[in-house]
Design a protein around this motif. Structure first.
Motif, PDB file in Angstrom:
ATOM      1  N   ALA A  55       0.831  -1.204   0.000  1.00 42.29           N
ATOM      2  CA  ALA A  55       0.000   0.000   0.000  1.00 42.29           C
ATOM      3  C   ALA A  55       0.867   1.257   0.000  1.00 42.29           C
ATOM      4  CB  ALA A  55      -0.907   0.000   1.223  1.00 42.29           C
ATOM      5  N   ALA A  56       1.963   1.202   0.730  1.00 38.55           N
ATOM      6  CA  ALA A  56       2.819   2.385   0.871  1.00 38.55           C
ATOM      7  C   ALA A  56       3.370   2.831  -0.484  1.00 38.55           C
ATOM      8  CB  ALA A  56       3.957   2.079   1.840  1.00 38.55           C
ATOM      9  N   ARG A  57       3.434   1.886  -1.423  1.00 36.97           N
ATOM     10  CA  ARG A  57       3.998   2.216  -2.742  1.00 36.97           C
ATOM     11  C   ARG A  57       2.977   2.853  -3.681  1.00 36.97           C
ATOM     12  NH1 ARG A  57       6.015  -3.285  -4.252  1.00 36.97           N
ATOM     13  NH2 ARG A  57       6.784  -3.977  -2.264  1.00 36.97           N
ATOM     14  N   LEU A  58       1.709   2.841  -3.301  1.00 40.66           N
ATOM     15  CA  LEU A  58       0.673   3.380  -4.193  1.00 40.66           C
ATOM     16  C   LEU A  58       0.413   4.856  -3.895  1.00 40.66           C
ATOM     17  CD1 LEU A  58      -1.955   0.493  -4.143  1.00 40.66           C
ATOM     18  CD2 LEU A  58      -0.064   0.840  -5.726  1.00 40.66           C
ATOM     19  N   GLU A  59       0.166   5.609  -4.952  1.00 38.49           N
ATOM     20  CA  GLU A  59      -0.047   7.043  -4.740  1.00 38.49           C
ATOM     21  C   GLU A  59      -1.485   7.377  -4.363  1.00 38.49           C
ATOM     22  OE1 GLU A  59       1.277   9.928  -7.708  1.00 38.49           O
ATOM     23  OE2 GLU A  59       3.297   9.164  -7.194  1.00 38.49           O
ATOM     24  N   ASN A  60      -2.431   6.814  -5.119  1.00 42.20           N
ATOM     25  CA  ASN A  60      -3.833   7.120  -4.857  1.00 42.20           C
ATOM     26  C   ASN A  60      -4.631   5.817  -4.818  1.00 42.20           C
ATOM     27  OD1 ASN A  60      -6.301   8.387  -4.620  1.00 42.20           O
ATOM     28  ND2 ASN A  60      -6.479   8.790  -6.823  1.00 42.20           N
ATOM     29  N   PRO A  61      -4.376   5.003  -3.777  1.00 45.52           N
ATOM     30  CA  PRO A  61      -4.991   3.668  -3.791  1.00 45.52           C
ATOM     31  C   PRO A  61      -6.495   3.709  -3.559  1.00 45.52           C
ATOM     32  CG  PRO A  61      -3.858   4.049  -1.709  1.00 45.52           C
ATOM     33  CD  PRO A  61      -3.603   5.253  -2.557  1.00 45.52           C
ATOM     34  N   ILE A  62      -7.156   2.678  -4.058  1.00 48.34           N
ATOM     35  CA  ILE A  62      -8.566   2.451  -3.729  1.00 48.34           C
ATOM     36  C   ILE A  62      -8.502   1.608  -2.465  1.00 48.34           C
ATOM     37  CG2 ILE A  62     -10.769   1.545  -4.583  1.00 48.34           C
ATOM     38  CD1 ILE A  62      -9.364   1.438  -7.399  1.00 48.34           C
ATOM     39  N   ASN A  63      -8.594   2.270  -1.338  1.00 52.44           N
ATOM     40  CA  ASN A  63      -8.265   1.563  -0.101  1.00 52.44           C
ATOM     41  C   ASN A  63      -9.503   0.957   0.560  1.00 52.44           C
ATOM     42  OD1 ASN A  63      -7.105   0.563   2.154  1.00 52.44           O
ATOM     43  ND2 ASN A  63      -5.916   2.397   2.616  1.00 52.44           N
ATOM     44  N   LEU A  64      -9.668  -0.345   0.369  1.00 53.09           N
ATOM     45  CA  LEU A  64     -10.768  -1.052   1.043  1.00 53.09           C
ATOM     46  C   LEU A  64     -10.169  -2.012   2.069  1.00 53.09           C
ATOM     47  CD1 LEU A  64     -13.172  -1.840  -1.951  1.00 53.09           C
ATOM     48  CD2 LEU A  64     -13.032   0.208  -0.546  1.00 53.09           C
ATOM     49  N   SER A  65      -9.031  -1.600   2.622  1.00 59.45           N
ATOM     50  CA  SER A  65      -8.340  -2.516   3.542  1.00 59.45           C
ATOM     51  C   SER A  65      -8.397  -2.071   4.996  1.00 59.45           C
ATOM     52  CB  SER A  65      -6.875  -2.671   3.116  1.00 59.45           C
ATOM     53  OG  SER A  65      -6.145  -1.504   3.438  1.00 59.45           O
ATOM     54  N   ILE A  66      -8.684  -0.808   5.250  1.00 64.61           N
ATOM     55  CA  ILE A  66      -8.530  -0.398   6.649  1.00 64.61           C
ATOM     56  C   ILE A  66      -9.814  -0.465   7.456  1.00 64.61           C
ATOM     57  CG2 ILE A  66      -6.393   0.922   6.940  1.00 64.61           C
ATOM     58  CD1 ILE A  66      -7.819   3.356   5.947  1.00 64.61           C
ATOM     59  N   GLY A  67      -9.638  -0.968   8.665  1.00 64.46           N
ATOM     60  CA  GLY A  67     -10.776  -1.161   9.553  1.00 64.46           C
ATOM     61  C   GLY A  67     -11.025   0.050  10.412  1.00 64.46           C
ATOM     62  N   GLN A  68     -11.217   1.189   9.757  1.00 66.72           N
ATOM     63  CA  GLN A  68     -11.592   2.351  10.569  1.00 66.72           C
ATOM     64  C   GLN A  68     -12.565   3.238   9.817  1.00 66.72           C
ATOM     65  OE1 GLN A  68      -8.324   4.814  11.725  1.00 66.72           O
ATOM     66  NE2 GLN A  68      -7.521   5.042   9.681  1.00 66.72           N
ATOM     67  N   PRO A  69     -13.455   3.891  10.570  1.00 67.87           N
ATOM     68  CA  PRO A  69     -14.497   4.695   9.933  1.00 67.87           C
ATOM     69  C   PRO A  69     -13.908   5.822   9.077  1.00 67.87           C
ATOM     70  CG  PRO A  69     -14.914   4.474  12.287  1.00 67.87           C
ATOM     71  CD  PRO A  69     -13.549   3.938  12.036  1.00 67.87           C
ATOM     72  N   ASP A  70     -14.675   6.247   8.079  1.00 66.05           N
ATOM     73  CA  ASP A  70     -14.202   7.330   7.208  1.00 66.05           C
ATOM     74  C   ASP A  70     -14.863   8.657   7.553  1.00 66.05           C
ATOM     75  OD1 ASP A  70     -16.729   6.516   6.255  1.00 66.05           O
ATOM     76  OD2 ASP A  70     -16.275   7.316   4.259  1.00 66.05           O
ATOM     77  N   PHE A  71     -15.565   8.733   8.700  1.00 62.98           N
ATOM     78  CA  PHE A  71     -16.182  10.011   9.071  1.00 62.98           C
ATOM     79  C   PHE A  71     -15.369  10.665  10.186  1.00 62.98           C
ATOM     80  CE2 PHE A  71     -18.314   6.528  11.324  1.00 62.98           C
ATOM     81  CZ  PHE A  71     -18.190   6.919  12.646  1.00 62.98           C
ATOM     82  N   PRO A  72     -15.441  12.007  10.300  1.00 62.26           N
ATOM     83  CA  PRO A  72     -14.648  12.677  11.341  1.00 62.26           C
ATOM     84  C   PRO A  72     -15.283  12.522  12.726  1.00 62.26           C
ATOM     85  CG  PRO A  72     -15.900  14.296  10.081  1.00 62.26           C
ATOM     86  CD  PRO A  72     -16.179  12.962   9.446  1.00 62.26           C
ATOM     87  N   VAL A  73     -14.478  12.716  13.738  1.00 60.26           N
ATOM     88  CA  VAL A  73     -14.991  12.718  15.118  1.00 60.26           C
ATOM     89  C   VAL A  73     -16.022  13.845  15.229  1.00 60.26           C
ATOM     90  CG1 VAL A  73     -14.353  13.086  17.549  1.00 60.26           C
ATOM     91  CG2 VAL A  73     -12.773  11.887  16.015  1.00 60.26           C
ATOM     92  N   PRO A  74     -17.214  13.575  15.796  1.00 61.01           N
ATOM     93  CA  PRO A  74     -18.229  14.638  15.915  1.00 61.01           C
ATOM     94  C   PRO A  74     -17.689  15.859  16.666  1.00 61.01           C
ATOM     95  CG  PRO A  74     -19.179  12.498  16.417  1.00 61.01           C
ATOM     96  CD  PRO A  74     -17.706  12.277  16.279  1.00 61.01           C
ATOM     97  N   GLU A  75     -18.122  17.022  16.193  1.00 59.43           N
ATOM     98  CA  GLU A  75     -17.593  18.300  16.672  1.00 59.43           C
ATOM     99  C   GLU A  75     -17.634  18.463  18.206  1.00 59.43           C
ATOM    100  OE1 GLU A  75     -15.222  20.978  15.577  1.00 59.43           O
ATOM    101  OE2 GLU A  75     -16.061  19.691  14.011  1.00 59.43           O
ATOM    102  N   PRO A  76     -18.768  18.175  18.881  1.00 61.80           N
ATOM    103  CA  PRO A  76     -18.788  18.388  20.339  1.00 61.80           C
ATOM    104  C   PRO A  76     -17.722  17.575  21.072  1.00 61.80           C
ATOM    105  CG  PRO A  76     -20.993  17.848  19.518  1.00 61.80           C
ATOM    106  CD  PRO A  76     -20.052  17.641  18.384  1.00 61.80           C
ATOM    107  N   ILE A  77     -17.409  16.414  20.539  1.00 60.16           N
ATOM    108  CA  ILE A  77     -16.400  15.553  21.184  1.00 60.16           C
ATOM    109  C   ILE A  77     -15.012  16.164  20.991  1.00 60.16           C
ATOM    110  CG2 ILE A  77     -15.393  13.239  21.205  1.00 60.16           C
ATOM    111  CD1 ILE A  77     -18.041  12.106  20.304  1.00 60.16           C
ATOM    112  N   LYS A  78     -14.750  16.631  19.761  1.00 59.04           N
ATOM    113  CA  LYS A  78     -13.452  17.273  19.496  1.00 59.04           C
ATOM    114  C   LYS A  78     -13.285  18.488  20.395  1.00 59.04           C
ATOM    115  CE  LYS A  78     -13.581  17.011  14.642  1.00 59.04           C
ATOM    116  NZ  LYS A  78     -13.191  17.410  13.318  1.00 59.04           N
ATOM    117  N   GLN A  79     -14.353  19.310  20.453  1.00 59.59           N
ATOM    118  CA  GLN A  79     -14.308  20.542  21.254  1.00 59.59           C
ATOM    119  C   GLN A  79     -13.991  20.232  22.714  1.00 59.59           C
ATOM    120  OE1 GLN A  79     -14.075  23.624  20.634  1.00 59.59           O
ATOM    121  NE2 GLN A  79     -14.152  23.106  18.463  1.00 59.59           N
ATOM    122  N   ALA A  80     -14.668  19.228  23.251  1.00 56.76           N
ATOM    123  CA  ALA A  80     -14.479  18.883  24.666  1.00 56.76           C
ATOM    124  C   ALA A  80     -13.038  18.431  24.925  1.00 56.76           C
ATOM    125  CB  ALA A  80     -15.470  17.805  25.080  1.00 56.76           C
ATOM    126  N   ALA A  81     -12.456  17.714  23.969  1.00 57.66           N
ATOM    127  CA  ALA A  81     -11.068  17.260  24.139  1.00 57.66           C
ATOM    128  C   ALA A  81     -10.110  18.438  24.058  1.00 57.66           C
ATOM    129  CB  ALA A  81     -10.726  16.215  23.078  1.00 57.66           C
TER     130      ALA A  81
END
Ligand code: PMP
Length: 374
Positions: free
Chosen positions: A25-51
């Motif tokens: 994967a590290a060798r690819l520039e713009n991979p179609i990445n269906l390998s990672i087990g993590q969400p693609d959405f950002p942490v909700p704003e109130p949670i970020k703010q509180a941190a």
């Protein structure tokens, strides 16, 4: 010389399968990445703010080992509401669900003890059982990934100490229904086994409701996480709840290992109760449909019901590494099933990705199938 210092237990821990994928994967520039087990959405704003506020307020030292008091109280309330009959159930904050898994296995498993793991399994399980000196006993769940009570029963020996259970499951997306979960709980109870239930994906159920074995076996040790629910895999926050005696030992070990979960981020997690993640679940259900409808005719798979993975069959006479390598040549990253299983017959797709990425992935997989089969 230094090679000779490495403890023998490390020989049982093999990360080569997944590492090979990351290297590719590290060798690819713009991979179609269906390998990672993590969400693609950002942490909700109130949670970020509180941190951010917590960091600004200099809440940057150690927290109590079991977690900051308001978060522990919040979690305890939630657990009491879920299991009002479990007077003995206690909760604490862990360094991710992984932290909870490490502590649970070290607290429960003696060298030589057997731990039952359902195959396919989350990639960390065999490594962590080995770390605790235990022996993994696999219970095969192919082809539909449902729990079969007879197979489970047949795997039990006088050395069996624990069952590691995970629903919704990584890598299959299977959500165990009430009958399956009840069967696991009953077998554990009948044989006086520790039952560890990894419930990190409990929010992500698309067709059938989430059921925990703790509903049927009050001694169940439950491990939960914030990583997937709120898209904060890097924050390393999770929690464990279970019988007081076990939880107390886990906290003792946390004191001498992880020390505490990241302190300011625990204040962030406290804001999680203000946010509603149902829209994310709806989006991921839709993405599940996209992947299933786009691929199941060529790559047989049970319709995934939860988490954000599909576990699809490889074309006949293909080996997983080779198939993943051919996918990489088309810029696509998927993970060979052998990373999660004693079998090499499937591959894992994570659909926690943009619709555009999913469409490109489906297109490449359809093209690859034509090539591999013809
Ligand atoms: N359990 C399962 C089944 C997982 O898939 C993961 C993450 N991939 C974890 C536990 C660990 O999650 P974390 O430590 O980020 O909470």
């Amino acid at each position: 010389m230094s090679r000779a210092w490495i403890a023998r237990r490390m020989e049982q821990i093999d990360s080569s399968g997944i590492r090979r994928m990351f290297d590719l994967a590290a060798r690819l520039e713009n991979p179609i990445n269906l390998s990672i087990g993590q969400p693609d959405f950002p942490v909700p704003e109130p949670i970020k703010q509180a941190a951010v506020e917590a960091i600004g307020q200099d809440r940057n030292g150690y927290s109590p080992t079991q977690g900051i008091a308001p978060l522990v109280e919040r979690l305890q309330q939630q657990v009491v509401a879920q299991y009002p009959q479990h007077a003995d159930r206690e909760v604490f904050v862990t360094s991710g669900t992984s932290g909870g898994l490490v502590l649970a296995l070290l607290v429960l498993v003696e060298p030589g003890d057997e731990v039952i793991v359902f195959d396919p399994y989350f990639v960390m399980y065999p490594a962590l059982v080995a770390m605790a000196g235990g022996k993994v006993v696999l219970v095969d769940t192919y082809p539909d990934f449902r729990i079969n009570a007879e197979r489970l029963e047949a795997a039990i020996t006088p050395r069996t100490k624990a069952i590691l259970f995970n629903s919704p499951a990584n890598p299959t997306g299977h959500v165990a229904d009430e009958a399956e979960v009840r069967a696991v709980a009953q077998v554990a109870q009948r044989h006086h086994l520790a039952l560890i239930s990894d419930e990190i994906y409990r929010l992500f159920c698309y067709d059938v409701p989430f059921v925990s074995p703790a509903q049927f076996y009050p001694e169940t040790l439950v491990l939960e996480g914030f990583s997937k629910t709120y898209g904060m895999t890097g924050w390393r926050l999770g929690y464990a709840h279970g019988p007081r005696a076990v939880i107390r030992e886990m906290i003792k070990l946390q004191q001498f290992s992880f020390v505490c979960a990241p302190h300011p981020l625990q204040w962030g997690a406290l804001a999680a109760w203000e946010v509603d993640m149902q829209e994310v679940v709806r989006q991921y259900r839709r993405k599940r449909d996209l992947i299933y409808q786009g691929l199941a005719d060529l790559y047989p798979m049970p319709r995934p019901q939860g988490a954000f993975y599909a576990f699809a069959q490889l074309p006949p006479n293909t080996c997983g590494q080779e198939f993943a390598q051919r996918a990489v040549e088309e810029q696509l990253l998927i993970i060979p099933g052998s990373v999660f299983s004693a079998r090499d017959t499937h591959f894992r797709i994570s659909y926690a990705a943009s619709d555009e990425t999913l469409r490109r992935g489906i297109e490449v997989l359809r093209k690859l199938h034509r090539r591999v089969v013809s």
